[in-house]
Design an enzyme around this catalytic site. Sequence first.
Site, PDB file in Angstrom:
ATOM      1  N   GLY A   1      21.857  -0.664  24.734  1.00 15.90           N
ATOM      2  CA  GLY A   1      21.344  -1.169  23.454  1.00 15.90           C
ATOM      3  C   GLY A   1      21.713  -0.249  22.298  1.00 15.90           C
ATOM      4  O   GLY A   1      22.498   0.692  22.466  1.00 15.90           O
TER       5      GLY A   1
ATOM      6  N   TYR B   1       5.234  -8.088  22.555  1.00 19.26           N
ATOM      7  CA  TYR B   1       5.880  -6.786  22.322  1.00 19.26           C
ATOM      8  C   TYR B   1       4.830  -5.708  22.075  1.00 19.26           C
ATOM      9  O   TYR B   1       4.823  -4.676  22.741  1.00 19.26           O
ATOM     10  CB  TYR B   1       6.818  -6.921  21.129  1.00 19.26           C
ATOM     11  CG  TYR B   1       7.614  -5.677  20.795  1.00 19.26           C
ATOM     12  CD1 TYR B   1       8.670  -5.270  21.613  1.00 19.26           C
ATOM     13  CD2 TYR B   1       7.339  -4.931  19.650  1.00 19.26           C
ATOM     14  CE1 TYR B   1       9.418  -4.139  21.294  1.00 19.26           C
ATOM     15  CE2 TYR B   1       8.082  -3.802  19.328  1.00 19.26           C
ATOM     16  CZ  TYR B   1       9.116  -3.403  20.148  1.00 19.26           C
ATOM     17  OH  TYR B   1       9.865  -2.286  19.833  1.00 19.26           O
TER      18      TYR B   1
HETATM   19  P1  NAD Z   1      18.014  -3.023  21.729  1.00 22.02           P
HETATM   20  O1  NAD Z   1      17.537  -4.418  21.910  1.00 22.02           O
HETATM   21  O2  NAD Z   1      19.309  -2.794  21.037  1.00 22.02           O
HETATM   22  O3  NAD Z   1      18.070  -2.267  23.129  1.00 22.02           O
HETATM   23  C1  NAD Z   1      17.245  -2.565  24.218  1.00 22.02           C
HETATM   24  C2  NAD Z   1      18.093  -2.502  25.488  1.00 22.02           C
HETATM   25  O4  NAD Z   1      17.244  -2.774  26.624  1.00 22.02           O
HETATM   26  C3  NAD Z   1      19.200  -3.554  25.506  1.00 22.02           C
HETATM   27  O5  NAD Z   1      20.414  -2.968  25.916  1.00 22.02           O
HETATM   28  C4  NAD Z   1      18.718  -4.591  26.522  1.00 22.02           C
HETATM   29  O6  NAD Z   1      19.777  -5.283  27.135  1.00 22.02           O
HETATM   30  C5  NAD Z   1      17.911  -3.722  27.465  1.00 22.02           C
HETATM   31  N1  NAD Z   1      16.866  -4.450  28.205  1.00 22.02           N
HETATM   32  C6  NAD Z   1      15.928  -5.281  27.702  1.00 22.02           C
HETATM   33  N2  NAD Z   1      15.128  -5.739  28.673  1.00 22.02           N
HETATM   34  C7  NAD Z   1      15.574  -5.183  29.837  1.00 22.02           C
HETATM   35  C8  NAD Z   1      15.181  -5.279  31.183  1.00 22.02           C
HETATM   36  N3  NAD Z   1      14.158  -6.055  31.567  1.00 22.02           N
HETATM   37  N4  NAD Z   1      15.871  -4.574  32.107  1.00 22.02           N
HETATM   38  C9  NAD Z   1      16.922  -3.796  31.759  1.00 22.02           C
HETATM   39  N5  NAD Z   1      17.348  -3.674  30.487  1.00 22.02           N
HETATM   40  C10 NAD Z   1      16.676  -4.355  29.531  1.00 22.02           C
HETATM   41  O7  NAD Z   1      16.843  -2.254  20.969  1.00 22.02           O
HETATM   42  P2  NAD Z   1      16.798  -0.756  20.382  1.00 22.02           P
HETATM   43  O8  NAD Z   1      16.579  -0.852  18.921  1.00 22.02           O
HETATM   44  O9  NAD Z   1      17.910   0.049  20.900  1.00 22.02           O
HETATM   45  O10 NAD Z   1      15.428  -0.262  21.010  1.00 22.02           O
HETATM   46  C11 NAD Z   1      15.414   0.556  22.178  1.00 22.02           C
HETATM   47  C12 NAD Z   1      13.962   0.882  22.527  1.00 22.02           C
HETATM   48  O11 NAD Z   1      13.335   1.558  21.433  1.00 22.02           O
HETATM   49  C13 NAD Z   1      13.124  -0.362  22.821  1.00 22.02           C
HETATM   50  O12 NAD Z   1      12.266  -0.077  23.907  1.00 22.02           O
HETATM   51  C14 NAD Z   1      12.318  -0.549  21.550  1.00 22.02           C
HETATM   52  O13 NAD Z   1      11.071  -1.141  21.812  1.00 22.02           O
HETATM   53  C15 NAD Z   1      12.161   0.890  21.058  1.00 22.02           C
HETATM   54  N6  NAD Z   1      11.969   0.906  19.595  1.00 22.02           N
HETATM   55  C16 NAD Z   1      13.025   0.690  18.762  1.00 22.02           C
HETATM   56  C17 NAD Z   1      12.803   0.687  17.391  1.00 22.02           C
HETATM   57  C18 NAD Z   1      13.928   0.497  16.404  1.00 22.02           C
HETATM   58  O14 NAD Z   1      13.659   0.477  15.210  1.00 22.02           O
HETATM   59  N7  NAD Z   1      15.163   0.375  16.789  1.00 22.02           N
HETATM   60  C19 NAD Z   1      11.518   0.887  16.877  1.00 22.02           C
HETATM   61  C20 NAD Z   1      10.479   1.061  17.770  1.00 22.02           C
HETATM   62  C21 NAD Z   1      10.714   1.092  19.135  1.00 22.02           C
END
Ligand code: NAD
Length: 324
Positions: free
Chosen positions: A20, A159
Amino acid sequence: MTNLMCNDRQQHTIVLGGAGFIGSHLCRMLLKEGRHVLCIDNLSTGSLSNISSLFANPSFRFLRHDITQPFPSEVSQIEFLTEIYNLACPASPLRYQQDSVHTLLTSVIGSINALNLASYTGSRILLASTSEVYGDPEISPQSEDYHGSVNTTGPRSCYDEGKRAAETLFSDYYRQYGTDTRIIRIFNTYGPNMDSEDGRVIPTFINQALHGMPLTINGDGSQTRSFMYISDLLSGIRRVMDADIPALPVNLGNPEEVSINQLADIILQITGSNSEVSYRPLPIDDPLQRCPDIVRAQKLLKNWQPTISIERGLRLTIESTKLH
Ligand code: NAD
Ligand code: UDP
């Protein structure tokens, strides 16, 4: 299945959700530190293109796997496994609501699978939690002691409540089994490798501005967010993982708060775009304000604080978007 082992005594790390946006940057940083990295991802919102440049590195492995399912036995047999990062979960409201039940399962069952792996292998494990645990907050800025104002039944609940339950699991595995857990609460983070189609505001506005399309502002645009550039988050994550603070939630965010109207103006100005802005209804339960209190992070993480301003971070992101 590909061989998941690297045959030397270097430290091994697993990044769940490593394909991700944040995970791909984290994998790159860990490889630069000299670690072996196993990226595990179901590619639901991530993509191989995010990690394609890492495959040439012999210390990098990829396994396509959904963390709601038990890990293959090879994963628990990895020697010198010292760190697990649990980032697996769709983060964009559009995407996490598409299969809301699976989103909740990912945070709950996926975290249990990850915690069992950490307990079995004796690894330290970090949860990427979120400012969404504060819901639509009644106080600002939000410190870690604030318990939040979250709707349990709305469209964002899969979420928000999933992450809240995951935090509970990380706390209880520490209390009950002594698992070495870390919890970070990430506030809106952005940068290169974000999916321009996933509906999050920064990649959406940049994409719209670069293509001369109207910027779609939800509500009246007065709601605020505090946006942090990816490199600031990565330095925070590294410090949390290295600090002796098991199960203590730590906010990682940039206290520079901007309204969505201001964000649109900055993006229009940097891109030099003539795009209009258009207004549409605010989605249900969309928080009106979000701003981190980072006193705990500053105190516990060797004076960590964000260093990249919103203007500079957006310039870097827009440059990278233009190159792709
Ligand atoms: P993203 O959607 O780009 O990345 C999430 C990754 O997890 C993706 O590659 C997806 O394919 C993978 N994934 C999802 N469900 C899965 C599963 N069941 N099994 C295996 N892989 C799975 O999002 P991101 O922005 O990179 O966020 C990464 C983490 O950080 C997440 O947990 C998100 O909740 C947390 N987060 C991000 C933000 C932000 O602003 N980017 C803010 C708060 C929290
Ligand atoms: N937003 C917007 N236009 C868009 C996408 C999002 O005005 O095209 C708003 C959204 O309603 C929210 C803010 O921007 O108020 C941040 O949305 P995002 O989905 O990026 O993150 P989150 O709501 O999870 O903080």
